[in-house]
Design an enzyme around this catalytic site. Structure first.
Site, PDB file in Angstrom:
ATOM      1  N   ASP A   1      -9.862  29.550  53.515  1.00 50.90           N
ATOM      2  CA  ASP A   1     -10.602  30.616  54.192  1.00 50.90           C
ATOM      3  C   ASP A   1     -10.030  30.983  55.568  1.00 50.90           C
ATOM      4  O   ASP A   1      -9.467  32.065  55.738  1.00 50.90           O
ATOM      5  CB  ASP A   1     -12.106  30.300  54.250  1.00 50.90           C
ATOM      6  CG  ASP A   1     -12.426  28.881  54.723  1.00 50.90           C
ATOM      7  OD1 ASP A   1     -11.495  28.176  55.160  1.00 50.90           O
ATOM      8  OD2 ASP A   1     -13.606  28.494  54.681  1.00 50.90           O
TER       9      ASP A   1
ATOM     10  N   ASP B   1      -9.938  15.464  53.487  1.00 47.47           N
ATOM     11  CA  ASP B   1      -9.500  16.058  52.229  1.00 47.47           C
ATOM     12  C   ASP B   1      -7.983  15.979  52.158  1.00 47.47           C
ATOM     13  O   ASP B   1      -7.289  16.167  53.149  1.00 47.47           O
ATOM     14  CB  ASP B   1      -9.929  17.536  52.154  1.00 47.47           C
ATOM     15  CG  ASP B   1     -11.446  17.670  52.139  1.00 47.47           C
ATOM     16  OD1 ASP B   1     -12.105  16.800  51.542  1.00 47.47           O
ATOM     17  OD2 ASP B   1     -11.967  18.628  52.742  1.00 47.47           O
TER      18      ASP B   1
ATOM     19  N   ASP C   1     -15.145  14.033  57.222  1.00 50.84           N
ATOM     20  CA  ASP C   1     -14.535  13.575  55.972  1.00 50.84           C
ATOM     21  C   ASP C   1     -13.075  14.025  55.919  1.00 50.84           C
ATOM     22  O   ASP C   1     -12.639  14.836  56.730  1.00 50.84           O
ATOM     23  CB  ASP C   1     -15.312  14.074  54.741  1.00 50.84           C
ATOM     24  CG  ASP C   1     -15.578  15.560  54.802  1.00 50.84           C
ATOM     25  OD1 ASP C   1     -14.689  16.312  55.251  1.00 50.84           O
ATOM     26  OD2 ASP C   1     -16.676  15.991  54.384  1.00 50.84           O
TER      27      ASP C   1
HETATM   28  P1  ATP Z   1     -16.671  20.617  57.543  1.00 48.14           P
HETATM   29  O1  ATP Z   1     -16.321  19.999  58.848  1.00 48.14           O
HETATM   30  O2  ATP Z   1     -17.984  21.284  57.589  1.00 48.14           O
HETATM   31  O3  ATP Z   1     -16.483  19.688  56.368  1.00 48.14           O
HETATM   32  P2  ATP Z   1     -14.487  21.956  56.294  1.00 48.14           P
HETATM   33  O4  ATP Z   1     -13.658  23.121  56.725  1.00 48.14           O
HETATM   34  O5  ATP Z   1     -13.787  20.670  56.059  1.00 48.14           O
HETATM   35  O6  ATP Z   1     -15.617  21.826  57.373  1.00 48.14           O
HETATM   36  P3  ATP Z   1     -15.250  21.802  53.546  1.00 48.14           P
HETATM   37  O7  ATP Z   1     -16.393  22.438  52.853  1.00 48.14           O
HETATM   38  O8  ATP Z   1     -15.155  20.317  53.596  1.00 48.14           O
HETATM   39  O9  ATP Z   1     -15.286  22.396  55.024  1.00 48.14           O
HETATM   40  O10 ATP Z   1     -13.930  22.433  52.921  1.00 48.14           O
HETATM   41  C1  ATP Z   1     -12.653  21.850  53.053  1.00 48.14           C
HETATM   42  C2  ATP Z   1     -11.587  22.940  53.089  1.00 48.14           C
HETATM   43  O11 ATP Z   1     -11.602  23.705  51.886  1.00 48.14           O
HETATM   44  C3  ATP Z   1     -11.753  23.974  54.189  1.00 48.14           C
HETATM   45  O12 ATP Z   1     -11.220  23.528  55.419  1.00 48.14           O
HETATM   46  C4  ATP Z   1     -11.010  25.154  53.631  1.00 48.14           C
HETATM   47  O13 ATP Z   1      -9.621  24.993  53.787  1.00 48.14           O
HETATM   48  C5  ATP Z   1     -11.317  25.077  52.145  1.00 48.14           C
HETATM   49  N1  ATP Z   1     -12.525  25.861  51.783  1.00 48.14           N
HETATM   50  C6  ATP Z   1     -13.817  25.431  51.766  1.00 48.14           C
HETATM   51  N2  ATP Z   1     -14.647  26.405  51.362  1.00 48.14           N
HETATM   52  C7  ATP Z   1     -13.887  27.485  51.122  1.00 48.14           C
HETATM   53  C8  ATP Z   1     -14.148  28.810  50.680  1.00 48.14           C
HETATM   54  N3  ATP Z   1     -15.391  29.227  50.422  1.00 48.14           N
HETATM   55  N4  ATP Z   1     -13.083  29.651  50.537  1.00 48.14           N
HETATM   56  C9  ATP Z   1     -11.833  29.238  50.801  1.00 48.14           C
HETATM   57  N5  ATP Z   1     -11.531  28.015  51.228  1.00 48.14           N
HETATM   58  C10 ATP Z   1     -12.515  27.144  51.392  1.00 48.14           C
HETATM   59 MG    MG Z   2     -14.626  18.869  55.170  1.00 42.91          MG
END
Ligand code: ATP
Ligand code: MG
Length: 453
Positions: A152, A77, A75
């Protein structure tokens, strides 16, 4: 992979890491591999529209990270300086969600693009501050740099700027990608305390992306794992579903064990693994996780119910045996053991009723699968949970806990026609299984006692 680009950036900018908080590393469009071809049309539309209206617009998070790693993001963001209300005004297909932290979701059919306004604090950081009596709302929004610092891991805080197609790095994320490591932004202990779920994210992302967890980030995890107890069991269920059902479940299990996190999520399972000298208990888990990973890789559906049945099967067996030793009647002992294990697990990770019902059925059917004589096999085969129970039996046979012959018999049954099935039933006579009618004649009918294995 980025050694080259980072060196190039060093030459151009004279550094790889920001010397002050305001000097990010900026890789120009020809110095990195993110191309618009890797980004979904929907995400591009949103980025361009924001830019056209004079807002800052960046792709951020897992999307940028995955493209830089040569993977396909699941996805996209977007981060912007427009407020959610301003975003809503630009898109008809937009809804604003969230209470404390508003986000805009722009919907294109099945694809949802999440658009977040640059933010200064983590949710829990804000809660912290509000407890100390500070204003909440005033510091919700911030600069792009604030936004980077509240994320994070460094590799999750890379921004792709639609205005000039550069990649912007405030936290050394490019270097960490190069080293293939996950490093927490800021002081890991502080950040884990703010939000303990970040420990689970570390294990999941390291497993999924085949990265190491940087030593300073990994070091506090075992001792901070207890903080997961403060996270609501509903959030932990969601997170644990992601841990095991996203395609790298077996590797994630290993990462959780290596960092002392698994026992906080599944204490009874962790205990069963630890106490089992034969290694069977863990082997069954790894087989179940491996099967799930294989299904995900083939785009076949997976269900949390089956996996949780595998995770909690040996705790149920242990509780069952304890009850038998206390002379409880087998049928009751088993149902009580099931309830006991499910209740205890729910204190850690919530299990929606739909799944716990499925688990109970899969487990109970394990005791019925050996009883095939008369019409039993046919009836069992029509049970809506038969297939899951059979798959579960195969796992148990593979670790030597159930009879391979029994598993093979059911495999043959499913492939056989009417005649074949009759022949299979005849083989049972040879093994001495009595038809239920023969039993009933002996006296008043009792509930069938479950066989332990
Ligand atoms: P995935 O491929 O699993 O979607 P992702 O890193 O994109 O991995 P998401 O849950 O979609 O995970 O989160 C998007 C972004 O938001 C992360 O890349 C990070 O920058 C931020 N983020 C998500 N969860 C947290 C958290 N618990 N604390 C701080 N930042 C977070
Ligand atoms: Mg994501």
């Amino acid at each position: 992979m980025f050694g080259k680009v980072v060196k190039l950036a060093k030459k151009v900018l004279g550094k790889t890491k920001p010397r002050t908080a305001h000097e990010p590393v900026v890789l120009a469009r020809d110095a990195h591999d993110v191309s618009r071809r890797d980004i979904s049309e929907a995400a591009l539309k949103v980025l361009y529209r924001l830019k056209k209206e004079g807002y800052a617009a960046y792709l951020v998070g897992g999307g940028v990270r995955d493209i830089l790693l040569g993977l396909h993001p699941k996805d996209f963001d977007i981060a912007t300086d427009a407020t959610p209300e301003q975003v809503k005004q630009l898109f008809r297909n937009c809804r604003v969600i969230g209470r404390r932290f508003k986000l805009a979701h722009v919907v294109f059919g099945p694809e949802v693009i999440e658009v977040a306004t640059f933010r200064a604090q983590t949710e829990d950081g804000d809660r912290h501050q509000s407890e100390q009596g500070m204003l909440l709302r005033d510091n919700v929004y911030g600069s792009i740099e604030d936004d980077a610092l509240r994320r994070d891991f460094t590799i999750n805080a890379l921004y792709y700027n639609i205005a000039d197609f550069s990649v912007v790095d405030f936290v050394g994320g490019l270097e960490d990608l190069d080293k293939r490591q996950l490093r927490m932004i800021g002081d890991p202990e502080v950040r884990f305390r703010e939000d303990p779920v970040r420990m689970l994210r570390a294990a999941r992302l390291a497993a999924k992306l085949d990265l190491s967890i940087e030593a300073g980030t990994a070091a506090p995890m075992p001792k901070m794992a207890v903080l997961l107890r403060e996270v609501s069991s509903a959030r932990l269920f969601d997170e644990s579903a992601k841990l095991f059902l996203m395609g790298a479940g077996a590797a994630t299990y290993r990462a959780l064990q290596a960092n002392g996190l698994f026992a906080e999520l599944y204490p009874a399972t962790a205990k069963a693994v630890k106490q089992d000298e034969s290694g069977r208990v863990e082997r069954m888990l790894l087989l179940a996780l491996g099967n799930t990973d294989a299904r995900v890789a083939e785009d076949r559906p997976v269900t949390a119910g089956f996996l949780y049945a595998a995770l909690l099967w040996h705790p149920v067996q242990n509780a069952f045996e304890k009850r038998l030793a206390r002379n409880e009647a087998p049928a009751e002992a088993f149902q009580h053991a099931v309830s006991e294990v499910l209740d205890k697990q729910c204190q850690h990770t919530a299990i929606p009723r739909h799944y716990s019902t499925m688990m109970r059925e899969i487990w109970t059917l394990q005791h019925r699968l050996p009883q095939r004589a008369g019409k039993r096999a046919e009836r069992l085969f029509e049970h809506p949970r038969f297939r899951a129970a059979y798959d579960f039996l195969l796992l148990r046979a593979e670790i030597g806990e159930a009879d391979q012959e029994l598993a093979d018999w059911w495999t043959d049954w499913q492939e056989a026609d009417g005649r074949g099935r009759e022949a299979l039933l005849k083989t049972l006579a040879a093994t001495g299984e009595k038809a239920p009618a023969a039993r009933r004649r002996r006296g008043p009918r009792k509930k069938p006692a479950p066989a332990t294995h």
